[in-house]
Motif scaffolding. Sequence first.
Motif, PDB file in Angstrom:
ATOM      1  N   PRO A 222      30.040  33.173  30.020  1.00 15.73           N
ATOM      2  CA  PRO A 222      28.893  32.370  30.462  1.00 15.73           C
ATOM      3  C   PRO A 222      29.328  30.935  30.722  1.00 15.73           C
ATOM      4  O   PRO A 222      30.312  30.456  30.154  1.00 15.73           O
ATOM      5  CB  PRO A 222      27.927  32.457  29.274  1.00 15.73           C
ATOM      6  CG  PRO A 222      28.797  32.761  28.097  1.00 15.73           C
ATOM      7  CD  PRO A 222      29.930  33.597  28.621  1.00 15.73           C
ATOM      8  N   VAL A 223      28.605  30.268  31.600  1.00 15.23           N
ATOM      9  CA  VAL A 223      28.879  28.866  31.924  1.00 15.23           C
ATOM     10  C   VAL A 223      27.793  28.007  31.283  1.00 15.23           C
ATOM     11  O   VAL A 223      26.587  28.252  31.463  1.00 15.23           O
ATOM     12  CB  VAL A 223      28.919  28.632  33.442  1.00 15.23           C
ATOM     13  CG1 VAL A 223      29.133  27.148  33.749  1.00 15.23           C
ATOM     14  CG2 VAL A 223      30.032  29.462  34.077  1.00 15.23           C
ATOM     15  N   SER A 224      28.221  27.020  30.557  1.00 17.46           N
ATOM     16  CA  SER A 224      27.297  26.156  29.827  1.00 17.46           C
ATOM     17  C   SER A 224      26.620  25.160  30.766  1.00 17.46           C
ATOM     18  O   SER A 224      27.203  24.741  31.769  1.00 17.46           O
ATOM     19  CB  SER A 224      28.075  25.384  28.754  1.00 17.46           C
ATOM     20  OG  SER A 224      27.327  24.316  28.235  1.00 17.46           O
TER      21      SER A 224
ATOM     22  N   VAL B 248      25.845  21.475  31.859  1.00 14.41           N
ATOM     23  CA  VAL B 248      26.871  20.428  31.837  1.00 14.41           C
ATOM     24  C   VAL B 248      26.765  19.535  30.608  1.00 14.41           C
ATOM     25  O   VAL B 248      27.779  19.037  30.099  1.00 14.41           O
ATOM     26  CB  VAL B 248      26.821  19.605  33.135  1.00 14.41           C
ATOM     27  CG1 VAL B 248      25.571  18.713  33.172  1.00 14.41           C
ATOM     28  CG2 VAL B 248      28.079  18.778  33.317  1.00 14.41           C
TER      29      VAL B 248
ATOM     30  N   LEU C 293      33.342  19.055  34.434  1.00 11.63           N
ATOM     31  CA  LEU C 293      32.820  20.379  34.141  1.00 11.63           C
ATOM     32  C   LEU C 293      32.331  20.427  32.709  1.00 11.63           C
ATOM     33  O   LEU C 293      32.671  19.583  31.885  1.00 11.63           O
ATOM     34  CB  LEU C 293      33.894  21.438  34.350  1.00 11.63           C
ATOM     35  CG  LEU C 293      35.025  21.541  33.305  1.00 11.63           C
ATOM     36  CD1 LEU C 293      35.776  22.853  33.505  1.00 11.63           C
ATOM     37  CD2 LEU C 293      35.975  20.372  33.371  1.00 11.63           C
TER      38      LEU C 293
ATOM     39  N   PRO D 205      34.034  24.786  28.002  1.00 16.67           N
ATOM     40  CA  PRO D 205      33.908  26.246  27.923  1.00 16.67           C
ATOM     41  C   PRO D 205      33.130  26.702  26.690  1.00 16.67           C
ATOM     42  O   PRO D 205      33.236  26.114  25.610  1.00 16.67           O
ATOM     43  CB  PRO D 205      35.361  26.714  27.865  1.00 16.67           C
ATOM     44  CG  PRO D 205      36.113  25.641  28.590  1.00 16.67           C
ATOM     45  CD  PRO D 205      35.415  24.362  28.234  1.00 16.67           C
ATOM     46  N   VAL D 206      32.363  27.759  26.875  1.00 16.20           N
ATOM     47  CA  VAL D 206      31.459  28.225  25.824  1.00 16.20           C
ATOM     48  C   VAL D 206      32.185  28.596  24.532  1.00 16.20           C
ATOM     49  O   VAL D 206      31.711  28.241  23.434  1.00 16.20           O
ATOM     50  CB  VAL D 206      30.589  29.388  26.347  1.00 16.20           C
ATOM     51  CG1 VAL D 206      29.868  30.100  25.197  1.00 16.20           C
ATOM     52  CG2 VAL D 206      29.562  28.846  27.344  1.00 16.20           C
TER      53      VAL D 206
END
Length: 367
Positions: free
Chosen positions: A36-38, A40, A242, A245-246
């Motif tokens: 998954p992408v957090s 920002v 970015l 990372p999770v």
Amino acid sequence: MLTLASGYGNFAVPAVALAAADAAMRPARQYGLPLPVSPVAGLSELREALAHRYRQRGAAGVTAEQAVVTAGTKAGLFALLSEMLRPGNEVLLPTPNWFGFYDLVRRTGGILRPLPLRAADNYALTPEMLRAALTPATRLLIISNPNNPTGRVYSQPEWAALLAVTAEFPDLWVLSDEIYEGISFGPEPVPTLLALPGPHERHVVVSGFSKSLALAGWGVGCLVAPPAMAQAVAARIFSTGLAVPVPAQMAALAATQHAEAIGAALCAQLKPTRQLLLDALADLPGAPGAAAPEGTYYVFADFTRFLAPGLLAQEASAALVRQLAAAGVEVVDGATCGAPGFLRLSYAVAEADLRRALAIIGSVVGM
């Protein structure tokens, strides 16, 4: 080469953090799913945990929307200073202080103005000194608490006296670097700036997980700012960087939830090497009396009596550091922190390595 110069400790990654990161990776490992992408600004549960921890430390009004999770503390500082400073703005930095602030301020367009403090006064910063140093051009005051490199901890009454002065300057930001807050050997916990009144809503704290929470190498930092500034920083990160990372954020979440236990374990680990270093420095020829540092895992030791005569202070300080390196020990030159002739020595190293390094230092300076 033995090193007492590293800014990172010899700490095992907390088991709770490893387990949390592993759990976050499990769907990718077992089922081939993407990570998954957090958002920002960071995962909502980590931002809330950070706010909760500051509320536990006395900052009753802190909310999750004020917290921003950053890809390391330096990246967060750069984004914050980029939003805060305009070309020509002055940044007042009591020194000695972390050498990284100099280049960060320069790269964000500010002008760093040191405010030298004295080891003989245990690096006291009085309201009178602060008032005399502030000018209409001063946009930001930075205080590190605990201080890197000196280990000085500023108490809540000291903070309150300084903030009585800054309150007279409604356009002045106050930034507290609290990344070492969990490494403390004093009688009281390290206070947070956020627990003190900020009538102009211009108080900011920067911190991270690599020092007090033993997550060096995980690339997670954080800051807490008034909501508008927090949103501006997050928007800048969205445009230029970015989200963390999770899995690293989940490790940071677990470490935050167990911060007291992790900090206590690190301090217990550090106590023997801390005492070893302090005792060895006291045994050096002509050792000056000095207060033991309350925080961090450094001692900022006065080696001015060992400098070569006939050289400028910075040249002599650099020469001593080179001499120690040639003998096999790396240290941080205090000149990079605003105090030539002092050395920053880390005791967050294996005891055997510290003993060998101290023997080399003693032989170099003539014991």
